[in-house]
Design a protein around this motif. Structure first.
Motif, PDB file in Angstrom:
ATOM      1  N   HIS A   1       8.175   5.992   6.605  1.00 54.50           N
ATOM      2  CA  HIS A   1       8.629   7.108   7.379  1.00 54.50           C
ATOM      3  C   HIS A   1      10.321   5.968   7.702  1.00 54.50           C
ATOM      4  CE1 HIS A   1      10.258  10.698   9.369  1.00 54.50           C
ATOM      5  NE2 HIS A   1      10.826  10.319   8.566  1.00 54.50           N
TER       6      HIS A   1
ATOM      7  N   ASP B   1       3.861   6.571   9.413  1.00 53.20           N
ATOM      8  CA  ASP B   1       2.324   7.641  10.403  1.00 53.20           C
ATOM      9  C   ASP B   1       1.169   8.309   9.456  1.00 53.20           C
ATOM     10  OD1 ASP B   1       5.027   9.196  12.227  1.00 53.20           O
ATOM     11  OD2 ASP B   1       6.034   8.937   9.988  1.00 53.20           O
TER      12      ASP B   1
ATOM     13  N   ARG C   1      -2.104   9.877   9.685  1.00 47.49           N
ATOM     14  CA  ARG C   1      -2.403  11.230   9.808  1.00 47.49           C
ATOM     15  C   ARG C   1      -3.820  11.392   9.370  1.00 47.49           C
ATOM     16  NH1 ARG C   1       2.835  12.911  10.032  1.00 47.49           N
ATOM     17  NH2 ARG C   1       4.521  12.335   8.532  1.00 47.49           N
TER      18      ARG C   1
ATOM     19  N   HIS D   1       9.094   3.159  10.438  1.00 46.30           N
ATOM     20  CA  HIS D   1       7.850   3.198  10.900  1.00 46.30           C
ATOM     21  C   HIS D   1       6.975   4.067  10.618  1.00 46.30           C
ATOM     22  CE1 HIS D   1       9.159   7.172  11.772  1.00 46.30           C
ATOM     23  NE2 HIS D   1       7.605   7.857  11.887  1.00 46.30           N
TER      24      HIS D   1
ATOM     25  N   MET E   1      10.652   9.477   3.194  1.00 51.69           N
ATOM     26  CA  MET E   1       9.244   9.216   3.534  1.00 51.69           C
ATOM     27  C   MET E   1       8.014   9.125   1.956  1.00 51.69           C
ATOM     28  SD  MET E   1       6.757  11.887   5.899  1.00 51.69           S
ATOM     29  CE  MET E   1       7.211  11.156   7.355  1.00 51.69           C
TER      30      MET E   1
END
Ligand code: MN
Length: 757
Positions: free
Chosen positions: A39, A47, A49, A45, A102
């Motif tokens: 992202h 992410d 999930r 960074h 992203m």
């Protein structure tokens, strides 16, 4: 766990991210899906999930995951994300939370090793086995104690740690070495210039000898021509090799949002199999090229990464049984692209194989849901020995400079056996169990979620209603743009227009692009949110949905689409109206006055030879719909007719009717709203449920009912209307077939107006 914070942070009408609801987990989470996004927001960074309890527990990892054993990477716990976010990739618009590109950097399946993920998350340590395209083996997410004062912070610091195992590799910088999306194949910095990328690839293809394309994207089922091969004991000197992986051969095509996966059987019959592989469909839609055709194999990989026909057969069974998410988690698949046949408007079949493959590898990532790799090169005996060792039964030998063999008699391919021991193979039968319609079965999620708190009606009631009136409702939707307004938390929650294609949308759901709304002359400078809601105006690149079968209707109901808004035009002639609407909006007035006006309108319509069909609006007023036939008339004509009729009504009943746009000047009069007619104006479809406390339905009426004086619109709700239809049929149905003489009506109307003056 929950999505309140996720939703609070986002404007549902402005972001392109999914806005879904938690999926009720079947008990505790022992395994699930995971995704790692890269992202590029304020700071770049990753992410991470992971699926827990029907949502994605999310961690922002500034430096990204590491393969170094015991390498600890800071991971800040952020808000939970909806499960549909697994399929998300895109550029989040400026001004929105998390604005910036992203990509889905990796995704796959996670097994929780120490017990249910719900308990592990609560105790602050998730022990995981990841089966991704890039991340594999054991990882842990561990909550740190934090410094004093941090305990109150919403953003909890955790650590992401690679555990020592066969996949650990301290020297391999996986984020630097493998920067491409597993969905689109693009790097995060490429996402915003997809058109440029596609154009460059197409130029490359033309330079290599591609021709102007014709056909190929929508072959009839009998016209699927894939290259074949014959058994041989050796290979030509200039051959390169593809291992023959156990899977299902397909011609995969994308034309805009329409993706097809066509699988020819040995008997020549071609199965359409896209419904079995939604993540492959999603990945094809994500590539930078709007139009592609690929010759490839759908392959299922077991937990150790080996192709498995058994797993593929199981996958097909699970999808057919209505469990697509479980199928994706337990039997993950990828489309291995063996050949690229079309890119944009370039037909690559005349291009030499090595150039075709080079362009395929530029378009598609080496790791991902749709992927391409360079063919094997080298001495055939060494390649065969490698195959034998890994249980692969042989290789396809392809001359490196040959065109695609199905065309112009290109050199045929040959199959060379490796000598791997024969083993029993499962048969993958896409045609077993499921007329095709069975595949389009929609599983309603969160049936018991309360959508109408006052009445206790649930999402299940909504879906059951639409299923039960489908035969009556669908003719009003067929071939007509439908605008979705979603209420994922019921009528009291946030609602939003679904202008984009929802991520993970099945291949069989059809959409069409709506043109830019023309500015309506005389429109008020500011409109209240409520009136904006009743008149959604399509913007450039926005999409309408085509809802012409039960499955699609149930699909949109399951998206929590309560009202169904339609445009007064058909696909293919979006600038032509096929009916217009006069809306008697009560506001401070009474239904009796609306009925008086409807009676006068009917007299006027009779006088000029136009039919009219009344229905309750589903809120408090009445609509009268007037058919214009087969779409020969512009919206300007339709709007003028509606306006003149409206003005005549106001002239005859100035005490109870008004067309005043300024609300405060209307007084206690019925607002005769003719503004529901326009290329960008949608109305609640006949039989649409409304998002109001009483769950009322916009219900077609006979004129006798409408004018009877004891009409009670509140009596028509999602519980009563199905019985009403069964008893009385549909009084509005002729709307769809009548073709009145509109020029004659216009002439008569102008006579009436002239006579008045
Ligand atoms: Mn982020």
């Amino acid at each position: 766990m929950g999505l309140d914070e996720y939703r609070r942070k986002r404007r549902e009408d402005a972001t392109n991210e999914p806005f879904g609801e938690p999926t009720a987990p079947p008990g505790q989470t022992l395994s699930g899906a995971f995704v790692v996004h890269l992202h590029d927001a304020t700071r770049k960074h990753y992410d991470v999930r992971v699926e827990v309890a029907g949502v994605l527990a999310s961690f922002a990892v500034p430096h990204g995951p590491s393969l170094g054993p015991l390498d600890k990477r800071l991971a800040i716990r952020t808000e939970d994300h909806p499960l549909e976010y697994i399929d998300f990739e895109g550029v989040i618009p400026d001004g929105q939370y998390g604005a910036g590109p992203m990509i889905a950097w990796d995704r796959g399946v996670v097994d929780y090793l120490e017990g249910p993920a719900e308990e592990e998350l609560a105790r602050g340590k998730l022990d995981m086995m990841l089966h991704g395209h890039k991340l594999r083996g054991r990882f842990a997410l561990v909550r740190t104690k934090g410094r004093p004062g941090e305990a109150s912070s919403k953003q909890e610091p955790w650590l992401l740690i690679k555990k020592a195992d066969a996949y650990a590799d301290a020297d391999r910088d996986v984020t630097a070495l493998e920067p491409r999306s597993v969905l689109s194949g693009m790097r995060v910095d490429e996402l915003a210039r997809r058109d440029e990328l596609a154009a460059a690839l197409e130029r490359d293809a033309r330079a290599a000898g591609a021709e102007q394309a014709a056909g190929l994207l929508d072959p009839g089922r009998s016209a699927v021509e894939l290259a074949t091969w014959t058994a041989a004991s050796g290979a030509p000197a200039d051959a390169v090799f593809d291992p023959r992986l156990d899977g299902v051969r397909v011609l995969a095509t994308r034309d805009g949002e329409v993706v097809r996966l066509l699988a020819p059987r040995a008997d020549g019959v071609v199965d359409e199999v896209d419904a079995f592989y939604p993540e492959v469909v999603r990945a094809l839609r994500a590539t930078c090229a709007d139009r592609v055709a690929i010759d490839g194999h759908i392959v299922a990989f077991d937990r150790s990464g080996h192709p498995s026909l058994e797993l593929l057969a199981k996958r097909v069974g699970l999808v057919a049984a209505g469990e697509p998410h479980r199928a994706a988690v337990t039997c993950p698949v990828a489309l291995i692209a063996d050949d690229l046949l079309r890119l944009g408007d370039a037909d690559l079949r005349p291009v030499p194989l090595e150039a075709r493959r080079r362009i395929a590898c530029a378009l598609l990532p080496p790791k991902g849901l749709v992927r391409a790799e360079a063919p094997l090169e080298g001495p055939l005996p060494a390649i065969l020995a490698f195959c034998k060792e890994h249980g692969i039964d042989g290789v396809i030998a392809k001359p490196r400079r040959s065109p695609y063999p199905a065309r112009r008699g290109g050199a045929a391919w040959s199959f060379v056996e490796s000598g791997a021991p024969a083993r029993p193979r499962a048969t993958v039968d896409h045609s077993a169990a499921h007329a095709r319609q069975a595949l389009r079965r929609v599983t309603v999620t969160n049936r018991s979620k309360l959508f109408w708190p006052e009445l206790g009606y649930t999402k299940g009631d909504l879906c059951d209603y639409y299923a039960s009136v489908a035969d009556t409702l669908l003719p009003y939707l067929a071939d007509r743009p439908v605008i979705l307004v979603r209420y994922p938390d019921g009528i009291d929650g946030k609602s939003f227009f679904q202008w984009n294609v929802p991520v993970g949308m099945p291949a069989w759901v059809r959409t069409l692009t709506l043109d830019e709304a023309s500015e309506e002359p005389g429109a008020p400078a500011s409109v209240s949110p409520a009136s904006r809601r009743s008149r959604p105006a399509p913007k450039p690149g926005k999409r309408g949905f085509l809802v012409d079968d039960r499955s699609t209707l149930l699909y949109i109901a399951n998206l929590a689409c309560i009202p169904i808004h339609v445009l007064a035009c058909r696909a293919g002639s979006l600038d032509r109206a096929d009916f217009f609407t006069i809306d008697f909006d009560l506001k401070q007035s009474t239904l009796a006055h609306a009925v008086t006006l409807a009676r006068t309108l009917r007299e006027l319509l009779d006088a000029i030879g136009l039919p009219g069909f009344p229905k309750t609006s589903g809120q408090s007023g009445l609509h009268v719909l007037v058919p214009l036939g087969d779409g020969a008339h512009t919206f300007d004509t339709a709007r003028s007719l509606a306006d003149v009729l409206g003005r005549l009504l106001v002239e005859r009943h100035p005490d109870i009717a008004t067309m005043e746009r300024v609300v405060s000047k209307r007084g206690a009069r019925v607002y005769v709203d003719t503004g529901q007619t326009g290329a960008s104006r949608a109305i609640a479809a006949p039989y649409s449920v409304r998002a109001v406390a009483r769950a009322t339905v916009s219900t077609p009426l006979s004129w006798d009912e409408a004018l009877s004086g004891d009409l009670d619109p509140a009596a028509f709700d999602l519980r009563t209307v199905p019985d009403r239809i069964a008893e009385l049929g549909d009084p509005m149905r002729p709307l769809l077939t009548l073709a009145p003489d509109v020029p004659a009506a216009i002439a008569k109307l102008s006579d009436i107006v002239t006579h008045l003056r």
